[in-house]
Every structure is written in structure tokens, then in C-alpha cells.
Design an enzyme around this catalytic site. Structure first.
Site, mmCIF file in Angstrom:
data_model
loop_
_atom_site.group_PDB
_atom_site.id
_atom_site.type_symbol
_atom_site.label_atom_id
_atom_site.label_comp_id
_atom_site.label_asym_id
_atom_site.label_seq_id
_atom_site.Cartn_x
_atom_site.Cartn_y
_atom_site.Cartn_z
ATOM 1 N N TYR A 86 -3.960 6.975 3.811
ATOM 2 C CA TYR A 86 -2.648 6.627 4.372
ATOM 3 C C TYR A 86 -2.658 5.345 5.206
ATOM 4 C CZ TYR A 86 -1.357 11.257 2.776
ATOM 5 O OH TYR A 86 -1.111 12.358 1.981
ATOM 6 N N GLU A 100 13.174 7.449 -2.378
ATOM 7 C CA GLU A 100 12.000 8.273 -2.067
ATOM 8 C C GLU A 100 10.791 7.347 -1.932
ATOM 9 O OE1 GLU A 100 11.201 11.014 -5.240
ATOM 10 O OE2 GLU A 100 9.369 11.778 -4.312
ATOM 11 N N ARG A 121 -4.636 10.216 10.414
ATOM 12 C CA ARG A 121 -4.751 11.166 9.316
ATOM 13 C C ARG A 121 -5.312 10.481 8.059
ATOM 14 N NH1 ARG A 121 0.454 12.845 5.666
ATOM 15 N NH2 ARG A 121 -0.563 14.497 4.504
ATOM 16 N N ALA A 145 4.657 16.688 2.080
ATOM 17 C CA ALA A 145 4.347 17.761 1.128
ATOM 18 C C ALA A 145 5.590 18.503 0.646
ATOM 19 C CB ALA A 145 3.361 18.737 1.764
ATOM 20 N N ASN A 152 10.490 9.956 3.084
ATOM 21 C CA ASN A 152 9.158 10.391 2.683
ATOM 22 C C ASN A 152 9.059 11.836 3.156
ATOM 23 O OD1 ASN A 152 6.515 11.017 2.257
ATOM 24 N ND2 ASN A 152 5.675 9.137 3.152
ATOM 25 N N PRO A 192 6.635 16.378 7.054
ATOM 26 C CA PRO A 192 5.487 16.991 7.705
ATOM 27 C C PRO A 192 4.226 16.147 7.640
ATOM 28 C CG PRO A 192 6.065 18.154 5.687
ATOM 29 C CD PRO A 192 7.193 17.213 5.984
ATOM 30 N N ASN A 193 3.534 16.152 8.770
ATOM 31 C CA ASN A 193 2.224 15.509 8.954
ATOM 32 C C ASN A 193 2.300 13.991 9.058
ATOM 33 O OD1 ASN A 193 0.694 17.979 8.873
ATOM 34 N ND2 ASN A 193 1.157 18.051 6.686
ATOM 35 N N ARG A 245 -3.589 11.019 -7.494
ATOM 36 C CA ARG A 245 -4.171 12.078 -6.658
ATOM 37 C C ARG A 245 -4.097 13.439 -7.368
ATOM 38 N NH1 ARG A 245 -1.794 11.565 -0.810
ATOM 39 N NH2 ARG A 245 -3.551 12.988 -0.424
ATOM 40 N N HIS A 272 6.522 7.123 -1.023
ATOM 41 C CA HIS A 272 5.227 7.717 -0.696
ATOM 42 C C HIS A 272 4.250 6.593 -0.428
ATOM 43 C CE1 HIS A 272 6.689 11.614 -1.546
ATOM 44 N NE2 HIS A 272 7.177 11.175 -2.689
HETATM 45 C C1 DHK Z 1 2.583 12.095 2.121
HETATM 46 C C2 DHK Z 1 2.191 13.397 2.222
HETATM 47 O O1 DHK Z 1 2.158 14.007 3.388
HETATM 48 C C3 DHK Z 1 1.717 14.147 1.042
HETATM 49 O O2 DHK Z 1 1.956 15.513 1.162
HETATM 50 C C4 DHK Z 1 2.303 13.606 -0.248
HETATM 51 C C5 DHK Z 1 2.786 11.431 0.816
HETATM 52 C C6 DHK Z 1 2.108 12.105 -0.334
HETATM 53 C C7 DHK Z 1 2.566 9.934 0.914
HETATM 54 O O3 DHK Z 1 1.788 9.380 0.147
HETATM 55 O O4 DHK Z 1 3.201 9.292 1.749
HETATM 56 O O5 DHK Z 1 1.699 14.251 -1.344
#
Ligand code: DHK
Length: 152
Positions: free
Chosen positions: A31, A106, A26, A85, A82, A18-19, A115, A108
Site C-alpha cells: 500500500y 472506485e 499497513r 475489503a 475505496n 476498513p483498514n 493479488r 484501489h
Molecule cells: C484496499 C483494501 O483494504 C483491500 O481489502 C482491497 C484495497 C484492496 C486497495 O488496494 O486499496 O482488496
């Protein structure tokens, strides 16, 4: 979903949760500036250079991510995930990764340990072979490199 079929060491499933479709716009201070398309492209290029093909999927829906992990059994040799959330909430994703018994890395983009505290725990890490955090989008290439070194 996009696929590339240039190689013969098998397919790596590249899963983003998600996202992550919002990458590039974003919270760029966290990011970075790369888009999801950039991430999929750089990961696919690294995979291709190491002899793998890729299947890339991003979804904002937990069930779609579960279905993709299930479908990877028999079609992929490894998973890079990845889970966004869902990393911090999803027992279902953890069970899916454990259930398909495919080597899984995994990733991130941000260093989740620097964080908020709720990002410090991952339900997935205990069932993944490796965890890469805080290397930015380069983390996806590092994950490919893990497979390049560890898979026959
Ligand atoms: C990406 C997200 O969307 C967050 O919810 C995670 C992760 C961290 C990232 O760092 O890629 O907490």
C-alpha cells in the site's frame, strides 16, 4: 470527517473503508508509505485545483459508509470510494451507490487483479462510472481528474 470549501464546482465525497486508516504502516510493500492524511490532502489539493471542494471520511464500519453515501445525495456532485475489503463483500454498498445515482469512481491503491483471487471480484464496479486500480495513491488524483473532465 474533514471538509474544504474553497471552490464552486461542488463537493466530491472521498470515502475510504476498513483498514485504510492504517495506511503508511499497513503492509507498506503493497500500500506504500503515504498515510490516510496524505491521501486526503493530495486528493483535496487535486480537487481544489480543479475547482471542487471535498468531504473526506474514513470508516471501519459498513453502516457509516452507507450513511455517508446516502448523505451525499443533494450535497455532493460525485463520490470517490475505496471501500477496502467491503469491495469484495458488500451488496449493501453496491445498492447504496446505485441508489443515490451520483457519478462514482472506485479506487484501489494496489492492483487487486495481481493479488488473491478473492480480491478480483468487486460488487461495486458494475455500478461505478470508472475503476482505477494499481496506480498507488495517485489513483485518487486520477479519480479527481475523471470528474474534472466529465462534470460540467
Ligand atoms: C484496499 C483494501 O483494504 C483491500 O481489502 C482491497 C484495497 C484492496 C486497495 O488496494 O486499496 O482488496
Amino acid at each position: 470527517m474533514t471538509s474544504s470549501h474553497a471552490a464552486d464546482r461542488g463537493t466530491l465525497l472521498i470515502l475510504n473503508g476498513p483498514n485504510l486508516n492504517l495506511l503508511g504502516t499497513r503492509e507498506p510493500e503493497i500500500y506504500g508509505a503515504s498515510t490516510l492524511a496524505d491521501v486526503e490532502q493530495l486528493t483535496t489539493a487535486a480537487a481544489k485545483a480543479a475547482g471542487f471542494s471535498t468531504t473526506c471520511l474514513q470508516s471501519n464500519h459498513e453502516g457509516a459508509l452507507l450513511d455517508a453515501i446516502h448523505a451525499a445525495r443533494g450535497t455532493a456532485v460525485g463520490i470517490i470510494i475505496n471501500a477496502g475489503a467491503y469491495t469484495h463483500t458488500s451488496v449493501a454498498l453496491r445498492d447504496a451507490i446505485a441508489g443515490v445515482e451520483l457519478p462514482t469512481v472506485e479506487v484501489h491503491i494496489s492492483n487487486v487483479h495481481k493479488r488473491e483471487e478473492f480480491r478480483h471480484h468487486s460488487y461495486l464496479s458494475a455500478v461505478c462510472n470508472a475503476v482505477i486500480v494499481g496506480a498507488g495513491v495517485h489513483g485518487y488524483e486520477l479519480a479527481v481528474s475523471y470528474f474534472a473532465k466529465t462534470l460540467a
